[in-house]
Design a protein around this motif. Sequence first.
Motif, PDB file in Angstrom:
ATOM      1  N   THR A  89      12.200   0.201  -5.231  1.00 47.62           N
ATOM      2  CA  THR A  89      12.589   1.351  -4.399  1.00 47.62           C
ATOM      3  C   THR A  89      14.012   1.213  -3.883  1.00 47.62           C
ATOM      4  N   LEU A 115      -0.646   2.578  -1.401  1.00 50.48           N
ATOM      5  CA  LEU A 115      -0.681   2.984  -2.804  1.00 50.48           C
ATOM      6  C   LEU A 115      -1.074   1.812  -3.696  1.00 50.48           C
ATOM      7  N   ARG A 144      -1.078   8.394 -12.234  1.00 50.99           N
ATOM      8  CA  ARG A 144      -0.453   9.192 -11.175  1.00 50.99           C
ATOM      9  C   ARG A 144       0.013   8.310 -10.020  1.00 50.99           C
ATOM     10  N   LEU A 145      -0.840   7.392  -9.594  1.00 56.32           N
ATOM     11  CA  LEU A 145      -0.481   6.501  -8.491  1.00 56.32           C
ATOM     12  C   LEU A 145       0.712   5.638  -8.863  1.00 56.32           C
ATOM     13  N   ARG A 147       3.103   6.347 -10.979  1.00 62.05           N
ATOM     14  CA  ARG A 147       4.304   7.175 -10.958  1.00 62.05           C
ATOM     15  C   ARG A 147       4.797   7.382  -9.522  1.00 62.05           C
ATOM     16  N   LEU A 148       3.865   7.612  -8.609  1.00 67.65           N
ATOM     17  CA  LEU A 148       4.243   7.831  -7.214  1.00 67.65           C
ATOM     18  C   LEU A 148       4.916   6.610  -6.620  1.00 67.65           C
ATOM     19  N   THR A 149       4.456   5.412  -6.991  1.00 63.56           N
ATOM     20  CA  THR A 149       5.064   4.196  -6.433  1.00 63.56           C
ATOM     21  C   THR A 149       6.498   4.017  -6.903  1.00 63.56           C
ATOM     22  N   GLY A 151       8.688   6.486  -7.133  1.00 60.15           N
ATOM     23  CA  GLY A 151       9.546   7.525  -6.583  1.00 60.15           C
ATOM     24  C   GLY A 151      10.569   6.958  -5.620  1.00 60.15           C
ATOM     25  N   SER A 155      10.722  10.585  -1.133  1.00 65.05           N
ATOM     26  CA  SER A 155       9.471  11.153  -1.640  1.00 65.05           C
ATOM     27  C   SER A 155       8.271  10.316  -1.205  1.00 65.05           C
ATOM     28  N   LEU A 156       8.440   9.025  -1.092  1.00 60.82           N
ATOM     29  CA  LEU A 156       7.339   8.155  -0.705  1.00 60.82           C
ATOM     30  C   LEU A 156       6.890   8.415   0.732  1.00 60.82           C
ATOM     31  N   LEU A 159       4.565  11.470   1.250  1.00 63.27           N
ATOM     32  CA  LEU A 159       3.274  11.547   0.573  1.00 63.27           C
ATOM     33  C   LEU A 159       2.122  11.722   1.559  1.00 63.27           C
ATOM     34  N   LEU A 164      -4.613  11.281  -1.059  1.00 66.09           N
ATOM     35  CA  LEU A 164      -4.670  10.436  -2.249  1.00 66.09           C
ATOM     36  C   LEU A 164      -5.837   9.459  -2.170  1.00 66.09           C
TER      37      LEU A 164
END
Length: 277
Positions: A89, A115, A144-145, A147-149, A151, A155-156, A159, A164
């Motif tokens: 990140t 996450l 999906r999870l 991909r979110l990690t 970001g 964006s994090l 969330l 989720l």
Amino acid sequence: MSPQHQAPSGPADRRDLQADCANCFGLCCVALPFARSADFAADKPAGQPCANLRADFRCGIHADLREKGFSGCTVFDCFGAGQKVSQVTFGGEDWRRQPRTARRMFEVFPVMRQLHELLWYVSEALDLAPARPVHKDLRRALDRLDRLTRGDAASLVELDVAALRGEANALLLRASELVRAEVPGRKKNHRGADLIGARLRGADLRGANLRGAYLIAADLGGADLRTADLIGADFRDADLSGADLTGSIFLTQAQLNAAKGDAATRLPAALTRPAHW
């Protein structure tokens, strides 16, 4: 397939979901607050470095945390969120050399930890052969999870982690039901039960639902917990001496670290025997 022989059925790899403190900027020692108690010898607000954190982001009393009154630190597990936030990140920029990143980094860390905890559970569910009917949905959730990690920080922090968790939990519960259905006979349902100090020595808890159960200081010596759903169960000071936890589902290292056990305690392959046992 019997519950004792749950063969891996997919590429779920949880090595990246284990803490790598050497590649973390001591985030759990700074971002999170703790209060003076039986678990912590001092108060510390969120965002303030622990007095024991060294310049190299290592703990100055790591080998003596329990003796120094910081047993809470030995129980905590970030599920690899620390190194993800530090190295991915924020691209390796630490909060000491780049103070402008500190506040946002400390905001992101607890989100990433949640996450990564979900990734741990979903990855485990993908290793459970009886849960094959939901593997497709689990893989979709895992992707999906993941991909979110990856970001950016902005964006994090935006969330909706609660949503989720709710979505993932529905799949995890279904996986749990499929696995535990293979245990013959009637299974015990202690979901969310108050079992503080309960005398369960030698109990047959195969296939039991112990989700969110309060097992603080419970005597589970010699208990059979194979294929029991242990997600969120509170094992603080629980006696697991000689207990069989092989094949139990959704057990985490943090739960083991909070409990008491011995050389005869049988553990799932993905977890390690705590040093204080």
